[in-house]
Write a protein that holds these residues in place. Sequence first.
Motif, PDB file in Angstrom:
ATOM      1  N   LEU A   1      13.382  35.811 -18.547  1.00  0.00           N
ATOM      2  CA  LEU A   1      13.437  36.504 -17.261  1.00  0.00           C
ATOM      3  C   LEU A   1      14.573  37.518 -17.246  1.00  0.00           C
ATOM      4  CD1 LEU A   1      12.933  33.431 -14.892  1.00  0.00           C
ATOM      5  CD2 LEU A   1      11.239  35.189 -15.454  1.00  0.00           C
ATOM      6  N   SER A   2      14.531  38.452 -16.308  1.00  0.00           N
ATOM      7  CA  SER A   2      15.636  39.395 -16.126  1.00  0.00           C
ATOM      8  C   SER A   2      16.873  38.648 -15.637  1.00  0.00           C
ATOM      9  CB  SER A   2      15.256  40.468 -15.110  1.00  0.00           C
ATOM     10  OG  SER A   2      15.178  39.905 -13.798  1.00  0.00           O
ATOM     11  N   GLY A   3      18.030  39.294 -15.692  1.00  0.00           N
ATOM     12  CA  GLY A   3      19.278  38.646 -15.278  1.00  0.00           C
ATOM     13  C   GLY A   3      19.221  38.145 -13.846  1.00  0.00           C
ATOM     14  N   GLY A   4      18.725  38.991 -12.937  1.00  0.00           N
ATOM     15  CA  GLY A   4      18.638  38.568 -11.543  1.00  0.00           C
ATOM     16  C   GLY A   4      17.668  37.427 -11.340  1.00  0.00           C
ATOM     17  N   GLN A   5      16.532  37.481 -12.064  1.00  0.00           N
ATOM     18  CA  GLN A   5      15.564  36.382 -11.976  1.00  0.00           C
ATOM     19  C   GLN A   5      16.126  35.104 -12.580  1.00  0.00           C
ATOM     20  OE1 GLN A   5      12.332  38.361 -14.038  1.00  0.00           O
ATOM     21  NE2 GLN A   5      11.188  38.630 -12.135  1.00  0.00           N
ATOM     22  N   GLN A   6      16.876  35.230 -13.678  1.00  0.00           N
ATOM     23  CA  GLN A   6      17.502  34.042 -14.270  1.00  0.00           C
ATOM     24  C   GLN A   6      18.453  33.376 -13.285  1.00  0.00           C
ATOM     25  OE1 GLN A   6      19.295  34.417 -18.144  1.00  0.00           O
ATOM     26  NE2 GLN A   6      17.600  35.663 -18.948  1.00  0.00           N
ATOM     27  N   GLN A   7      19.227  34.184 -12.548  1.00  0.00           N
ATOM     28  CA  GLN A   7      20.164  33.587 -11.603  1.00  0.00           C
ATOM     29  C   GLN A   7      19.421  32.905 -10.467  1.00  0.00           C
ATOM     30  OE1 GLN A   7      22.825  32.220 -11.758  1.00  0.00           O
ATOM     31  NE2 GLN A   7      24.502  33.643 -11.307  1.00  0.00           N
ATOM     32  N   ARG A   8      18.316  33.496 -10.008  1.00  0.00           N
ATOM     33  CA  ARG A   8      17.522  32.844  -8.969  1.00  0.00           C
ATOM     34  C   ARG A   8      16.849  31.579  -9.517  1.00  0.00           C
ATOM     35  NH1 ARG A   8      13.608  36.967  -6.802  1.00  0.00           N
ATOM     36  NH2 ARG A   8      14.310  38.364  -8.451  1.00  0.00           N
ATOM     37  N   LEU A   9      16.503  31.586 -10.802  1.00  0.00           N
ATOM     38  CA  LEU A   9      15.980  30.369 -11.427  1.00  0.00           C
ATOM     39  C   LEU A   9      17.042  29.273 -11.425  1.00  0.00           C
ATOM     40  CD1 LEU A   9      13.736  28.883 -13.022  1.00  0.00           C
ATOM     41  CD2 LEU A   9      14.724  29.866 -15.112  1.00  0.00           C
ATOM     42  N   CYS A  10      18.290  29.651 -11.701  1.00  0.00           N
ATOM     43  CA  CYS A  10      19.379  28.671 -11.680  1.00  0.00           C
ATOM     44  C   CYS A  10      19.603  28.138 -10.268  1.00  0.00           C
ATOM     45  CB  CYS A  10      20.665  29.291 -12.228  1.00  0.00           C
ATOM     46  SG  CYS A  10      20.581  29.674 -13.994  1.00  0.00           S
ATOM     47  N   ILE A  11      19.413  28.988  -9.267  1.00  0.00           N
ATOM     48  CA  ILE A  11      19.516  28.531  -7.877  1.00  0.00           C
ATOM     49  C   ILE A  11      18.368  27.572  -7.568  1.00  0.00           C
ATOM     50  CG2 ILE A  11      19.401  29.265  -5.460  1.00  0.00           C
ATOM     51  CD1 ILE A  11      20.850  31.871  -6.376  1.00  0.00           C
ATOM     52  N   ALA A  12      17.162  27.915  -8.031  1.00  0.00           N
ATOM     53  CA  ALA A  12      16.017  27.022  -7.839  1.00  0.00           C
ATOM     54  C   ALA A  12      16.258  25.688  -8.525  1.00  0.00           C
ATOM     55  CB  ALA A  12      14.746  27.676  -8.381  1.00  0.00           C
ATOM     56  N   ARG A  13      16.833  25.725  -9.710  1.00  0.00           N
ATOM     57  CA  ARG A  13      17.147  24.496 -10.444  1.00  0.00           C
ATOM     58  C   ARG A  13      18.138  23.644  -9.655  1.00  0.00           C
ATOM     59  NH1 ARG A  13      19.558  25.823 -16.085  1.00  0.00           N
ATOM     60  NH2 ARG A  13      21.501  25.928 -14.910  1.00  0.00           N
ATOM     61  N   ALA A  14      19.098  24.309  -9.003  1.00  0.00           N
ATOM     62  CA  ALA A  14      20.098  23.582  -8.215  1.00  0.00           C
ATOM     63  C   ALA A  14      19.465  22.925  -6.988  1.00  0.00           C
ATOM     64  CB  ALA A  14      21.226  24.517  -7.796  1.00  0.00           C
ATOM     65  N   VAL A  15      18.554  23.631  -6.312  1.00  0.00           N
ATOM     66  CA  VAL A  15      17.989  23.074  -5.080  1.00  0.00           C
ATOM     67  C   VAL A  15      16.898  22.043  -5.370  1.00  0.00           C
ATOM     68  CG1 VAL A  15      18.516  25.192  -3.807  1.00  0.00           C
ATOM     69  CG2 VAL A  15      16.210  24.863  -4.734  1.00  0.00           C
ATOM     70  N   ALA A  16      16.377  22.026  -6.605  1.00  0.00           N
ATOM     71  CA  ALA A  16      15.276  21.116  -6.940  1.00  0.00           C
ATOM     72  C   ALA A  16      15.669  19.652  -6.798  1.00  0.00           C
ATOM     73  CB  ALA A  16      14.773  21.386  -8.356  1.00  0.00           C
ATOM     74  N   VAL A  17      16.944  19.332  -7.003  1.00  0.00           N
ATOM     75  CA  VAL A  17      17.380  17.937  -6.878  1.00  0.00           C
ATOM     76  C   VAL A  17      17.798  17.610  -5.444  1.00  0.00           C
ATOM     77  CG1 VAL A  17      18.045  17.679  -9.290  1.00  0.00           C
ATOM     78  CG2 VAL A  17      19.721  18.539  -7.660  1.00  0.00           C
ATOM     79  N   GLN A  18      17.492  18.554  -4.527  1.00  0.00           N
ATOM     80  CA  GLN A  18      17.718  18.355  -3.095  1.00  0.00           C
ATOM     81  C   GLN A  18      19.173  18.002  -2.791  1.00  0.00           C
ATOM     82  OE1 GLN A  18      14.714  15.489  -1.942  1.00  0.00           O
ATOM     83  NE2 GLN A  18      13.051  16.862  -2.446  1.00  0.00           N
ATOM     84  N   PRO A  19      20.082  18.917  -3.143  1.00  0.00           N
ATOM     85  CA  PRO A  19      21.498  18.676  -2.859  1.00  0.00           C
ATOM     86  C   PRO A  19      21.803  18.868  -1.378  1.00  0.00           C
ATOM     87  CG  PRO A  19      21.235  20.892  -3.666  1.00  0.00           C
ATOM     88  CD  PRO A  19      19.861  20.252  -3.720  1.00  0.00           C
TER      89      PRO A  19
END
Length: 269
Positions: A157-175
């Motif tokens: 993914l592009s840099g911006g998409q990668q960062q949003r993927l990392c945000i999605a990864r963070a929210v996936a565990v329902q913090p």
Amino acid sequence: MTTNMQSTARQTETIFRTQDLNIYYGNFLAVKDVSIEIAKNSITAFIGPSGCGKSTVLRCFNRLNDLIKTFHIDGKIFYRDQDLYAPEIDPVEVRRQIGMVFQKPNPFPKSIYENIAFGPRLVGYKGDMDELVERALKQAALWEDVKDKLNAMGTDLSGGQQQRLCIARAVAVQPDVILMDEPCAALDPISTLKVEDLLQELKERYTIVIVTHNMQQASRASDFTAFYNVEANAKGQRTGYIVEYDRTEVIFQTPQHQATQEYVSGRFG
């Protein structure tokens, strides 16, 4: 130190409260006398010159500094009125409740789908994984970009998409909380604005604390701002401290301290 916003925080639910917090690496005092409150469903920005301790304080909130052997604190950090550093507290569980997004996007060398599914599997999630992956990607405003290529590598993914993927990864565990350490530093201006827009949506569900060197970002995206500065002792050791902490519009328009005014206007830092 000025902390006028604490009365505001008390009107809502307080997620974090630090009390006379001093952070050490061995005998070196890295940050001193931090007493702040962070309100639920708000975005709090930490700003200040390099070396002032912004990221050090941020990493105390999910006990990432525990991984540094010489690290220790005195004073208190409370998370929902519970002592975050009490002996019975499990740091691994802390990091599930309090997620982190780093400066440089760091997707796993796995598919987009597996980047999201990895954390929930690790914590024993038993629900519909396809639904969870879709929900997390939608929360990170990435679903429309990737819904037809979930098996593609996240690293493609592009840099911006990668960062949003990392945000999605963070929210996936329902913090409960998302910490962000300069999440837009490696992004272009358009991707930065997309992440800032995303933050406004995420704060409806999460409490967010963000470290940034970008004054425009802090003024645009945050509800509260803490300005840290740094002082040197006779040995040249530099210790960070909070100068002022208030609603963002106060910090940027009518700060109480000259140092704050000079920093946010670009005259030093």
